[in-house]
Design a protein around this motif. Structure first.
Motif, short mmCIF file in Angstrom:
data_model
loop_
_atom_site.label_atom_id
_atom_site.label_comp_id
_atom_site.label_asym_id
_atom_site.label_seq_id
_atom_site.Cartn_x
_atom_site.Cartn_y
_atom_site.Cartn_z
N ALA A 1 32.20 -10.99 41.40
CA ALA A 1 32.41 -11.25 39.97
C ALA A 1 33.73 -11.98 39.74
CB ALA A 1 32.36 -9.94 39.18
N ALA A 2 34.78 -11.56 40.42
CA ALA A 2 36.09 -12.22 40.28
C ALA A 2 36.01 -13.66 40.78
CB ALA A 2 37.15 -11.44 41.05
N LEU A 3 35.31 -13.89 41.88
CA LEU A 3 35.16 -15.23 42.41
C LEU A 3 34.38 -16.12 41.44
CD1 LEU A 3 34.85 -16.61 45.81
CD2 LEU A 3 32.92 -17.12 44.31
N SER A 4 33.33 -15.58 40.87
CA SER A 4 32.52 -16.34 39.93
C SER A 4 33.35 -16.76 38.71
CB SER A 4 31.31 -15.51 39.52
OG SER A 4 30.43 -16.27 38.75
N ARG A 5 34.20 -15.86 38.22
CA ARG A 5 35.08 -16.20 37.09
C ARG A 5 36.06 -17.30 37.48
NH1 ARG A 5 34.95 -10.59 36.54
NH2 ARG A 5 36.98 -10.36 37.55
N LEU A 6 36.66 -17.18 38.67
CA LEU A 6 37.60 -18.19 39.15
C LEU A 6 36.90 -19.54 39.31
CD1 LEU A 6 40.43 -18.89 40.30
CD2 LEU A 6 39.59 -18.14 42.55
#
Length: 168
Positions: free
Chosen positions: A15-20
């Motif tokens: 999820a953090a990667l997708s936001r980044l």
């Protein structure tokens, strides 16, 4: 400069990667492709569901480029037919030009050496001049051009670049 490359595996990390990814893509690609294509590609390739499927079912490995506790970028690779495909390589705007790409490429080359892989290849939009310049500086050369239909009326108009890795 201390940069680490933690592997992305948990739902929270995905999820953090997708936001980044969405942040970087919306900032970076706006001068190269349309916002509609950016949004479509984020959904198709960098959404939580897309990244999860790539990791769990397609053999992709995702890594954060992380300084201290802050992700400054990310990359994704997949080993196929004895070659490493560099699928994604992105650094956030405020972190570009600080040597992170060199450290990340050193990490990738070490991964190749450890796995006995002697070639890294990638695709890059033919109008993405700044990334092409970085790849050339890192030893990649253009080997061909390709146009890929990605659906919804969009295409990826790319150069395919390669770099030989010397495995002892």
């Amino acid at each position: 400069m201390n940069l680490i490359f933690p592997k992305v595996s948990t739902p929270e990390e995905i999820a953090a990667l997708s936001r980044l990814a969405a942040e970087i893509w919306q900032e970076y690609y706006v001068s190269i492709i349309t916002l509609e294509q950016i949004d479509y590609m984020i959904q198709q390739y960098q959404s939580v569901s897309a990244v999860t499927e790539q990791i769990q079912e397609q053999g992709y490995e995702y890594y954060f480029m992380q300084r201290d506790d802050t992700p400054v970028g990310y990359m994704s690779v997949r080993v196929e037919e004895g070659k490493m495909f560099l699928s994604k390589f992105y650094i956030g705007k405020e972190h570009r030009g600080q040597g992170y790409a060199s450290l990340a490429f050193a990490f990738l080359e070490q991964q190749c050496i450890e796995r006995g892989i002697n070639l890294i290849w990638l695709t890059v939009n033919r109008h993405n001049e700044s990334s092409i310049a970085v790849y050339e500086k890192k030893g990649f050369r253009t080997v061909r051009e390709q146009v890929a239909d990605i659906g919804n009326g969009f295409v990826m108009d790319d150069f395919v670049m390669e770099k030989a890795i010397h495995v002892s």
